[in-house]
Structures are given as structure tokens and as C-alpha cells.
Design an enzyme around this catalytic site. Structure first.
Site, mmCIF file in Angstrom:
data_model
loop_
_atom_site.group_PDB
_atom_site.id
_atom_site.type_symbol
_atom_site.label_atom_id
_atom_site.label_comp_id
_atom_site.label_asym_id
_atom_site.label_seq_id
_atom_site.Cartn_x
_atom_site.Cartn_y
_atom_site.Cartn_z
ATOM 1 N N HIS A 86 73.411 48.250 34.192
ATOM 2 C CA HIS A 86 74.123 47.048 33.737
ATOM 3 C C HIS A 86 75.122 47.360 32.617
ATOM 4 O O HIS A 86 76.040 46.584 32.385
ATOM 5 C CB HIS A 86 73.162 45.896 33.398
ATOM 6 C CG HIS A 86 72.471 45.974 32.071
ATOM 7 N ND1 HIS A 86 71.179 46.418 31.924
ATOM 8 C CD2 HIS A 86 72.884 45.634 30.826
ATOM 9 C CE1 HIS A 86 70.827 46.339 30.652
ATOM 10 N NE2 HIS A 86 71.840 45.870 29.966
ATOM 11 N N ASP A 222 67.395 50.660 36.473
ATOM 12 C CA ASP A 222 68.590 50.242 35.735
ATOM 13 C C ASP A 222 69.215 51.423 34.976
ATOM 14 O O ASP A 222 69.168 51.494 33.752
ATOM 15 C CB ASP A 222 68.211 49.105 34.774
ATOM 16 C CG ASP A 222 69.430 48.342 34.265
ATOM 17 O OD1 ASP A 222 70.553 48.860 34.380
ATOM 18 O OD2 ASP A 222 69.246 47.227 33.738
ATOM 19 N N SER A 655 70.118 48.343 25.034
ATOM 20 C CA SER A 655 70.190 48.708 26.439
ATOM 21 C C SER A 655 70.778 50.097 26.569
ATOM 22 O O SER A 655 71.805 50.401 25.968
ATOM 23 C CB SER A 655 71.072 47.730 27.198
ATOM 24 O OG SER A 655 70.296 46.665 27.656
HETATM 25 N N1 ARG Z 1 68.298 41.267 30.082
HETATM 26 C C1 ARG Z 1 68.980 42.525 29.973
HETATM 27 C C2 ARG Z 1 69.939 42.519 28.773
HETATM 28 O O1 ARG Z 1 69.859 41.632 27.954
HETATM 29 C C3 ARG Z 1 69.632 42.935 31.247
HETATM 30 C C4 ARG Z 1 70.745 42.087 31.734
HETATM 31 C C5 ARG Z 1 71.414 42.561 32.995
HETATM 32 N N2 ARG Z 1 70.736 42.102 34.203
HETATM 33 C C6 ARG Z 1 70.900 40.882 34.802
HETATM 34 N N3 ARG Z 1 70.182 40.599 35.862
HETATM 35 N N4 ARG Z 1 71.755 39.975 34.394
HETATM 36 O O2 ARG Z 1 71.074 42.936 28.765
HETATM 37 N N1 GLU Z 2 69.323 44.119 28.111
HETATM 38 C C1 GLU Z 2 69.561 44.153 26.697
HETATM 39 C C2 GLU Z 2 70.872 44.881 26.343
HETATM 40 O O1 GLU Z 2 71.823 44.849 27.088
HETATM 41 C C3 GLU Z 2 68.378 44.740 26.018
HETATM 42 C C4 GLU Z 2 67.268 43.777 26.089
HETATM 43 C C5 GLU Z 2 66.948 43.136 24.762
HETATM 44 O O2 GLU Z 2 67.678 42.264 24.309
HETATM 45 O O3 GLU Z 2 65.936 43.558 24.178
HETATM 46 O O4 GLU Z 2 71.029 45.437 25.274
#
Ligand code: ARG
Ligand code: GLU
Length: 720
Positions: A86, A222, A655
Site C-alpha cells: 500500500h 502487504d 507502515s
Molecule cells: N490500515 C493501513 C494503514 O493505515 C493500511 C491501509 C491500506 N489498505 C486498505 N485496504 N485501504 O495505512
Molecule cells: N497502515 C498504517 C500506515 O500506513 C499503519 C497502521 C497504523 O496506523 O498503525 O502507516
């Protein structure tokens, strides 16, 4: 008796508030002082200097800030970089076409000539950091006003940065900590030629999609691979075919042994923003005002987008990235609110405030300095609520309208055109960049969708905004359209230059200074302008004044807390600077009687398999590898590990961060947090908060067995 009981209760509550083993995002410079002994007692085999050192190679030399808001780690002597799928998403998307759909099918450079450059993508190393509090505060006195203080700090910081940048290619930035109590300087080196090396198909890299996002148990691969390139002196350079792979001072050896429950782990990366020391008043507002606005509006946006996106693959591709980012924080805020309520966060903060007040009243000096603080917090948060709410509505509803966001881009052209000093060349250069942008923008524009989005969002914006903060255009619209927002939207959409490529091209190609009249008359620009002017004149000054006060008060409050709890170590809130968190591999109880194990395997991924589904499809090749248990040296007890969780304190920005074992070897890549832990940016709960990582063995397995890119494995340093 009753008093004694309350005291005990308070002590108990406070004990649960103070820093926990796993809570904290620590400054690499201070690890020796605060954390080394604790970390070693928990399983770290390295010293603080092995993690962060200025003079010798250390782990920090293998960690970069990747692009705007992620982390990446070096995993080979040839500059190979590992981050999340991502985090690489937009780069992968930019190289994708219908014929070569790398998002869908994945991408693997089979040699270095096939690695793809990405304009604008950077990787930034921390060269060193330094405590510069004394120099920054030189000349600052207690009697000064906040704005005087600010201006001295700005001047001093510039001087310090300039000196540090003299005679080298580094960049120096001074950043404030604890709301401006302490200051650290960060000297960084940014590489500008970062090429795409490999990415799994989305059915692996984004497996589970939005449904599984922020969730455990998880089965997402990921990850994506990039390579940093440098000039022949190993220095940063713009993209050039003659650049060579960067040679890092350190790269992570990769453990093939995996992790076991209770193993020590640490995460090194660039967490963006946390607010752990907020008062109950601020938490109350986030919980009851700001988050609900965002959640409600995004729910509407997602519903409308989904309806149109489901109609064709073409529309889906236009809006996939936008949808993912809207849904990401929509879900995060819901989880955060749930977590804050479950933790009883407001009551916990109130208990702490009560104790603080008592402590503050204890001596004459303390009373003078801290005695009034909490009532003032309450007063300011109450006064400011109206403006904060209006701002949230502008951000989420008004600027959620694509046309308004697009019109915003033309503000600088408008201002340049209105200025009598601006030259024709300046105007022409603004026009040129808008022309370039227009190409991309109209590619991802689908009128039918915007036709639904516009009236829905403008209705929310007008209906929910306090009357006194309504833009002046509101009355005109109400008079003319009598509340029929669809009619108003149709008018704007059918007339504006912002909704039609032909109209836009014509407008820009014949643009001269005097065309600004046409811009100002455009019904889309007029709407944007009215909202923006209201913001500038009625909302921004109020918010600025409130935040100036709140910053001073927060600084004082944290000083007081640190005096009151003088044995507790206060880690500073995340601010996109390099931090280390540590914890261990452990599961948790999401609710009574359910226990989550810390590991997932391919078996669980197969359980979720839905052939043809957008989120839960699985590539045929992976199914075959699973059926034949062809895991090579990456499997464990005839199973293939996929993800694992641990109690490392992380947030957005983490991330792509390396998750590292006690020996300093890479065991995985962080990519998410669990649903029950999403409130940890405001309040941490050691029993519930877990970070989610891709198991490095799964990453290797996908690269090697699934993609057949064993040449990449060969350049890594694998250890058993
Ligand atoms: N929750 C993760 C972060 O905050 C991954 C986001 C990307 N994935 C998604 N299905 N939108 O960035
Ligand atoms: N998916 C998040 C990012 O893009 C990390 C997840 C979180 O917020 O802990 O940094």
C-alpha cells in the site's frame, strides 16, 4: 474511609495510565539513557549503539522514510528496499495500463534494466539527530508573549539548520517536542532515484481489502520492493540511466527462523502523529464531535462511490485509490471511538486531571503556575468547538467535493493574475502546470459519480454548518434554488470549466491575465471562493488564536505532569521523526472467551478464498503452491506463516517499518494495527493494542516460489 477508598481507586487508575512496558515511541538518541537496560532484560542482544550511532554503522542506516508518509528498510548491499504494497501503490498504479496491469497481476523486474523509475519518489536517511533545546530557546524568557517566543524560536532554528547544512548535501530540520519544551535537530540525506523492483498482485498485496483492513486475523502479503540508486560516489542524484545501486552502510540480515510467541521484537520507523497527553476535554471533542463528523460524511461518500464503481471496471479503476484512502480513516475513526469508549478514556483522563489539580494546589508556586490550567482548557475547548466543527465540515464535506478541491488549485493562478507585479511569464508557468495536471485529473474523473456526490456533500455542509459561519453564497443559493441541491449542483456541473476537459482546455490555452474575470465568474470557482473566504476570515483566525493558547497550555501541562510523576519517563508524541518501539510477539483477548493467536497461515487465507471476488480472490499459482505444500525453506512445520502480531506501539507512518528480533535481524514488515487497538494514538491499552506485520518468510516465499524472482533472494543476507 470513603476518601481512602477513592484514593486507592485513583492510584489504581493512575497506575494503569503510566507508561507500560510496550507503550512508547522512543527517540533513538536517548535509547541508551532510557531504554537499553529494559530492552536487554526483555531479550535484546544488541546495545543502544548498535541501533543508533552517528560514527559507526548501525540499524538506523538501514531505515528510510519512504515517500511522503511511509517507512522502508534496506535488505541488500545493493540498495534493495522493502516496504508495504500500500506504500508502493501509487507508483505501481502509475506504471500500470490495461495491457500491463501491474496492480492486478504484479510486477517483477528480472534484472536491473527492468527496474522502473518513479519521478518524485524519495528515500530519506537520518544522518544524525541532536538535542538543540538550549540553542533554540536562547533569548526566550518566561515573560514573553507566545508570538515573541515563536519568532525567536524560528530565527534560532534557522541559524542552527543553516550551520548544520554548511558544506554538505544534507538537510537539517529542527523539530519541537512536548509542545515546544524541547527541540531536536534532524540531519537527513534524501535519495531521489528510487525504482520499482517488485510487487505481488493485489490479490496477495491487498488480500482482504477494506473488509480486512484494521483487522486481525489477517492474511495480507502487504509488501513491495524498490531499489535506491545513487551517483558513482554513492550520493543522491536525480534519475539517470548511469546511476548505480546505492551501497548502504547497513542492511538488515533476514531471519529464516521466524518468531515464536513472547519473542522480543522492535520496530524502527517514522510514526506520524499521536496525542497521548491530551486533556479529557480534547478527547471528549474528538470522540463526540470531530470523529462523528468524519465518519458520517465518509459513510455517505463511500456509499455513493461504491454504487458507481460497481457499474464498470473502468470507473472502478478511476476511483480505487481515492476509495481506499477514504475508507481507511473512516474505519480507523470508528475503531478509535469504539476503543476510547471501551477504555473509558474520558473518565481516566478526568481522574488524572483531578489528581493534577490537587497536586497543583499543594504549594504556592505550583498553584500560580498550574492551578488555573484545567479550567482554562475547558473554557477554550468549549469556545472553540464551533470553529473546529466548521473546519471539519469544510475538510470532509466541502473539500470532499471534487470540483471544489480542483478549483482550489486555481487560487494561485487567480492571485498571480490579480497582482499588478506578476509578469506574463509567471502567469504562463502557472497555466502550464495546470495544463499538465488537467491531463491526469480528467483521466480519473467520472461525471455521473460527481453528479451524485456534489449535492449530497453540499447539503451536509450547508445543513450542519453553524449559521454564523455560513459562506455568503449560501443565501443566494437558498433563494434561487429553494433548497433543491440537485438542481443547484446540475447548474454548476453543467456550466463550470472544472467539470469538462474541453472547456478547461479552451480556458487554459487562451488564458491571459484578464481571463481571471472569467475564472471568478465560474460558478464552481465562485462556490470554492466563498467557502475559502469564510474559512480565512471567520474560522482560521479563531482556530489559530485557540491553538496558540492551547500549545502554551499543553506545554505547561506536560511540564507539570513530568514534575508530578517524576519517576515516569514521558516519551514524546509522534511527529514523523525516527522512533523505536519495542514489545513482544503476543496474541490477545478481543472479548470475553475469544483468544487470538499471534500467527496466521496460508490455511486461513484459503478459508477466506472467494473466487472472482474483488477482495478475497487468490491467484491460481498460490493455490497450487499451497496444495503441494511447496514452501521450500520458508515453511514451518509443513505450514506457511503469513502474518503475525506483536505489542509494538505504532501509528500511521509506521507502515513498511522493519520488525526486528533481538539479534537485529529482520523478521517482518509492519503494515497495520488491530481493530481493538486503533485508539492507541490517544490512549494505549497494553492488553489490546497490537501491530500487524507480514512474516518475512511469507515475503521471501512469494518472491521466490510464487514470482520466481530468486535473483532478488540471492542478493539478500539470509540467516538461519
Ligand atoms: N490500515 C493501513 C494503514 O493505515 C493500511 C491501509 C491500506 N489498505 C486498505 N485496504 N485501504 O495505512
Ligand atoms: N497502515 C498504517 C500506515 O500506513 C499503519 C497502521 C497504523 O496506523 O498503525 O502507516
Amino acid at each position: 474511609m470513603k476518601n481512602l477508598f477513592i484514593k486507592f481507586l485513583l492510584l489504581f487508575v493512575l497506575a494503569s495510565l503510566s507508561a507500560h512496558a510496550d507503550e512508547g515511541m522512543w527517540l533513538p538518541l536517548l535509547l541508551k539513557k532510557y531504554n537499553e537496560a529494559d530492552m536487554q532484560s526483555k531479550g535484546l542482544k544488541l546495545s543502544a549503539e548498535d541501533i543508533y550511532s552517528v560514527n559507526n554503522a548501525s540499524l538506523k542506516d538501514a531505515v528510510v522514510r519512504f515517500g511522503g508518509g511511509c517507512t522502508g528498510e534496506l535488505i541488500s548491499a545493493g540498495g534493495l528496499l522493502l516496504t508495504n504494497h500500500h506504500c508502493g501503490y501509487s507508483s505501481i498504479q502509475n506504471h500500470s495500463t490495461v495491457e500491463k496491469d501491474y496492480l492486478k497481476d504484479g510486477f517483477w523486474a528480472m534484472d536491473r534494466n527492468e527496474e522502473l523509475p518513479n519521478s518524485g519518489l524519495t528515500a530519506t536517511f537520518l544522518v544524525r539527530m541532536e538535542d538543540v533545546t538550549e540553542q533554540v530557546l536562547e533569548g526566550v524568557t518566561d515573560e514573553m508573549s507566545e508570538s515573541q517566543r515563536e519568532s525567536i524560536i524560528t530565527v534560532n532554528s534557522r541559524d542552527i539548520e543553516k550551520t548544520a547544512e554548511e558544506g554538505n548535501q544534507y538537510r537539517a530540520t529542527v523539530k519541537a517536542f512536548y509542545y515546544g519544551s524541547e527541540f531536536y535537530m534532524f540531519v537527513t540525506e534524501t535519495y531521489r532515484d528510487v525504482r520499482l523492483v517488485g510487487a505481488p498482485p493485489s490479490s496477495i498485496g491487498k488480500f482482504g481489502g477494506d473488509t480486512d483492513n484494521w483487522m486481525w486475523p489477517r492474511h495480507t502479503g502487504d509488501f513491495s520492493l524498490f531499489r535506491i540508486y545513487a551517483n558513482i560516489n554513492n550520493e543522491p542524484a536525480d534519475y539517470s540511466p548511469s546511476n548505480v545501486p546505492y551501497k548502504p552502510k547497513h542492511h538488515f540480515p533476514i531471519s529464516l527462523s521466524g518468531v515464536k510467541e513472547n519473542d522480543f521484537t522492535m520496530i524502527f520507523g517514522f510514526p506520524g502523529r499521536t496525542e497521548e497527553y491530551l486533556t479529557s476535554f480534547a478527547v471528549e471533542r474528538t470522540l463526540n464531535v470531530v470523529n462523528p463528523i468524519g465518519i458520517k460524511i465518509r459513510e455517505q461518500k463511500l456509499k455513493l462511490m461504491k454504487e458507481e464503481m460497481n457499474k464498470s471496471r473502468e470507473v472502478w479503476l478511476k476511483y480505487a485509490g481515492k476509495y481506499a484512502s477514504i475508507s481507511n480513516y473512516y474505519k480507523k475513526w470508528k475503531g478509535e471511538n469504539r476503543g476510547l469508549k471501551k477504555l473509558d478514556a474520558i473518565a481516566k483522563k478526568q481522574a488524572q486531571e483531578e489528581q493534577f489539580q490537587q497536586w497543583a494546589n499543594g504549594t504556592v508556586e505550583r498553584k500560580a503556575k498550574y492551578g488555573n490550567l484545567l479550567p482554562r482548557f475547558e473554557a477554550i475547548y468549549t469556545e472553540q468547538e464551533k470553529y473546529e466543527k466548521a473546519l471539519a465540515l469544510i475538510n470532509e464535506a466541502a473539500f470532499g467535493i471534487d470540483l471544489i478541491l480542483y478549483a482550489y488549485r486555481f487560487q494561485s493562478l487567480e492571485r498571480t493574475s490579480q497582482s499588478e507585479y506578476a509578469t506574463n511569464e509567471e502567469v504562463a508557468s502557472k497555466v502550464k502546470s495546470l495544463q499538465e495536471h488537467a491531463e491526469k485529473r480528467f483521466q480519473n474523473y467520472y461525471p455521473e459519480l460527481e453528479k451524485k456526490m456534489f449535492p449530497a456533500l453540499i447539503e451536509i455542509y450547508f445543513n450542519e454548518t453553524d449559521e454564523s459561519l455560513q459562506p455568503d453564497i449560501y443565501n443566494t443559493i437558498m433563494k434561487k434554488y429553494k433548497g433543491d441541491y440537485q438542481k443547484y449542483a446540475n447548474h454548476v456541473l453543467s456550466k463550470s470549466i472544472f467539470t469538462d476537459k474541453g472547456r478547461m482546455d479552451k480556458f487554459l490555452s487562451s488564458y491571459k491575465k484578464s481571463s481571471v474575470k472569467k475564472l471568478l465568474k465560474d460558478p464552481g470557482y465562485a462556490l470554492f471562493n466563498a467557502i475559502f473566504t469564510t474559512y480565512q476570515e471567520k474560522i482560521k483566525p479563531e482556530n489559530r488564536e485557540a491553538y496558540d493558547k492551547l500549545d502554551v497550555m499543553m506545554r505547561t501541562y506536560i511540564q507539570g505532569l513530568r514534575e508530578m510523576q517524576d519517576t515516569r519517563i514521558f516519551y514524546p508524541d509522534a511527529n514523523s521523526t525516527l522512533r523505536l518501539s519495542y514489545g513482544k510477539v503476543e496474541g490477545y483477548f478481543p472479548n470475553d472467551s475469544t483468544e487470538y493467536q499471534p500467527f496466521t497461515h496460508l490455511e486461513g487465507m484459503m478459508d477466506k478464498y472467494k473466487p472472482g471476488d474483488e477482495e478475497f480472490d487468490i491467484p491460481e499459482k498460490l493455490i497450487q503452491l499451497y496444495k503441494t505444500k511447496d514452501y521450500g525453506r520458508y515453511g514451518y512445520e509443513n505450514k506457511m506463516p503469513v502474518c503475525f502480531i506483536a505489542s509494538n506501539h505504532t501509528t500511521g507512518g509506521n507502515s513498511g517499518s522493519p520488525i526486528i528480533n533481538g539479534e537485529g535481524q529482520l523478521v517482518g514488515t509492519n503494515f497495520d494495527r488491530n481493530w481493538e487497538g486503533t485508539m492507541s494514538d490517544i490512549m494505549y491499552d497494553p492488553t489490546q493494542v497490537r501491530n500487524i506485520s507480514v512474516d518475512i518468510r511469507y515475503t521471501l516465499f512469494i518472491i521466490d516460489k510464487f514470482a520466481g524472482a530468486s535473483h532478488l533472494i540471492n542478493e539478500m543476507t539470509l540467516v538461519n
